[in-house]
Design a protein around this motif. Structure first.
Motif, PDB file in Angstrom:
ATOM      1  N   GLY A  67       0.815  -1.198   0.000  1.00 18.72           N
ATOM      2  CA  GLY A  67       0.000   0.000   0.000  1.00 18.72           C
ATOM      3  C   GLY A  67       0.851   1.251   0.000  1.00 18.72           C
ATOM      4  O   GLY A  67       1.993   1.250   0.482  1.00 18.72           O
ATOM      5  N   ALA A  70      -1.642   4.528   4.514  1.00 14.66           N
ATOM      6  CA  ALA A  70      -2.944   4.348   5.161  1.00 14.66           C
ATOM      7  C   ALA A  70      -3.316   5.514   6.067  1.00 14.66           C
ATOM      8  O   ALA A  70      -4.212   5.393   6.901  1.00 14.66           O
ATOM      9  CB  ALA A  70      -2.949   3.047   5.955  1.00 14.66           C
ATOM     10  N   MET A 114      -3.379   0.939  -1.704  1.00 17.49           N
ATOM     11  CA  MET A 114      -4.358   1.905  -1.220  1.00 17.49           C
ATOM     12  C   MET A 114      -3.694   3.172  -0.687  1.00 17.49           C
ATOM     13  O   MET A 114      -2.595   3.154  -0.150  1.00 17.49           O
ATOM     14  CB  MET A 114      -5.228   1.291  -0.133  1.00 17.49           C
ATOM     15  N   THR A 116      -5.253   6.058   1.739  1.00 13.98           N
ATOM     16  CA  THR A 116      -6.447   6.401   2.501  1.00 13.98           C
ATOM     17  C   THR A 116      -6.189   7.547   3.469  1.00 13.98           C
ATOM     18  O   THR A 116      -5.072   7.755   3.941  1.00 13.98           O
ATOM     19  CB  THR A 116      -6.955   5.184   3.313  1.00 13.98           C
ATOM     20  N   CYS A 120      -4.366   9.675   1.224  1.00 15.68           N
ATOM     21  CA  CYS A 120      -5.050  10.261   0.079  1.00 15.68           C
ATOM     22  C   CYS A 120      -4.752  11.759   0.017  1.00 15.68           C
ATOM     23  O   CYS A 120      -4.577  12.332  -1.072  1.00 15.68           O
ATOM     24  CB  CYS A 120      -6.545   9.991   0.181  1.00 15.68           C
ATOM     25  N   SER A 136      -6.177   2.213  -5.082  1.00 20.10           N
ATOM     26  CA  SER A 136      -7.501   2.665  -4.650  1.00 20.10           C
ATOM     27  C   SER A 136      -7.334   3.807  -3.654  1.00 20.10           C
ATOM     28  O   SER A 136      -6.294   3.928  -2.994  1.00 20.10           O
ATOM     29  CB  SER A 136      -8.299   1.520  -4.019  1.00 20.10           C
ATOM     30  N   PHE A 173     -14.267   3.726  -1.137  1.00 22.27           N
ATOM     31  CA  PHE A 173     -13.090   3.739  -1.983  1.00 22.27           C
ATOM     32  C   PHE A 173     -13.477   4.034  -3.426  1.00 22.27           C
ATOM     33  O   PHE A 173     -14.574   3.683  -3.869  1.00 22.27           O
ATOM     34  CB  PHE A 173     -12.376   2.389  -1.937  1.00 22.27           C
ATOM     35  N   ASP A 175     -11.626   3.615  -7.414  1.00 22.65           N
ATOM     36  CA  ASP A 175     -10.498   2.962  -8.071  1.00 22.65           C
ATOM     37  C   ASP A 175      -9.654   3.986  -8.822  1.00 22.65           C
ATOM     38  O   ASP A 175      -9.980   5.171  -8.889  1.00 22.65           O
ATOM     39  CB  ASP A 175     -10.971   1.832  -8.988  1.00 22.65           C
TER      40      ASP A 175
END
Length: 268
Positions: A67, A70, A114, A116, A120, A136, A173, A175
């Motif tokens: 990932g 997170a 990911m 997140t 993100c 994602s 989430f 994609d």
């Protein structure tokens, strides 16, 4: 390409320098590269070092493991249930995200797996983001009773208001292809082609005038906060200054002479 290995102060963040590009790699794969206090500090230290180095022309932020990031370290946060602690933590994180935006050179997020919450946010704060097709994205704090308020600042500057708020209020989430369509990332490629796509983008940036790239990044982010008239006034001033740079004269002469330009290298 010859690369010099240079570890950051702590092994949780790795650094490599190569021909004007700096590669920063989050290295807590067993923790999905969460932004612990130590990780935030290490990233801030490196960005401040890079900002002071005229030889750097591009920065890549990537991550080891399955990932990208997170978000904040929730165990660390729960171990410090104090408002002053939380305010300091989010202040440091916000400072880091703003340091990415104000860095004189482009910053590219290289995203696998990911990304997140604050992870993100990290993607959204970068100037460019190249994502593997399997990547994602989510701002999922709402699922744990915490609205992702600071990630919302960066997210809402990349994604339309309704789409950003939907991500924030649902915690769902999206994609990589959706992230591309919505403007959160700039490129999506096959998982096996992520390194090649990144190398191509870095090479593209390094092929441009270092002075023009620095003028451009600063101008672009500054004018976004201005009214239309003020933005044009500001952009005209910056462009006039840019025109006086040796690289601008060289670039125009090269274009007119149908030859490749030879850019002035930083520090010379």
């Amino acid at each position: 390409m010859m690369m010099n290995n240079k570890n950051a102060v702590q092994d949780i963040l790795l650094r490599e320098d190569a021909s004007g590009a700096v590669y920063l790699t989050l290295n807590r794969p067993d923790k999905f590269n969460t932004l612990s206090e130590a990780m935030l500090s290490a990233l801030q230290h490196e960005l401040e070092d890079i900002a002071a180095d005229p030889a750097v022309r591009c920065v890549v932020i990537g991550a080891n493991g399955r990932g990208f990031c997170a978000g904040h370290d929730l165990k660390e946060m729960r171990a410090n249930p104090d408002q002053a602690y939380y305010q300091a933590l989010f202040r440091n994180c916000s400072r880091l995200m703003q340091s990415i935006v104000t860095l004189p050179v482009p910053v590219i997020a290289k995203v696998q797996g990911m990304a997140t919450a604050a992870g993100c946010q990290l993607v959204a704060s970068c100037d460019l983001a190249i994502a593997a097709k399997s990547a994602s994205f989510a701002v999922s704090g709402i699922n744990a009773g915490l609205f992702c308020s600071t990630p919302a600042v960066a997210l809402s500057r990349c994604v339309s208001a309704k789409r950003a708020f939907n991500m924030l209020i649902s915690g769902e989430f999206i994609d990589a292809e959706t992230a591309l369509d919505w403007g959160l990332v700039s490129d999506v490629c096959e998982d096996t082609g992520l390194d090649a796509a990144l190398a191509e983008k870095v090479a593209q940036i390094l092929s441009k005038s270092p002075a023009a790239v620095r003028y451009g990044k600063s101008m672009f982010h500054s004018q976004r906060q201005m009214s239309l008239a003020d933005a044009y006034d500001f952009a005209g001033h910056v462009m006039a200054e840019n025109m006086l740079e040796p690289d601008a004269g060289e670039g125009i002469d090269a274009f007119l002479g149908k030859r490749q330009p030879v850019w002035q290298q930083p520090g010379h």
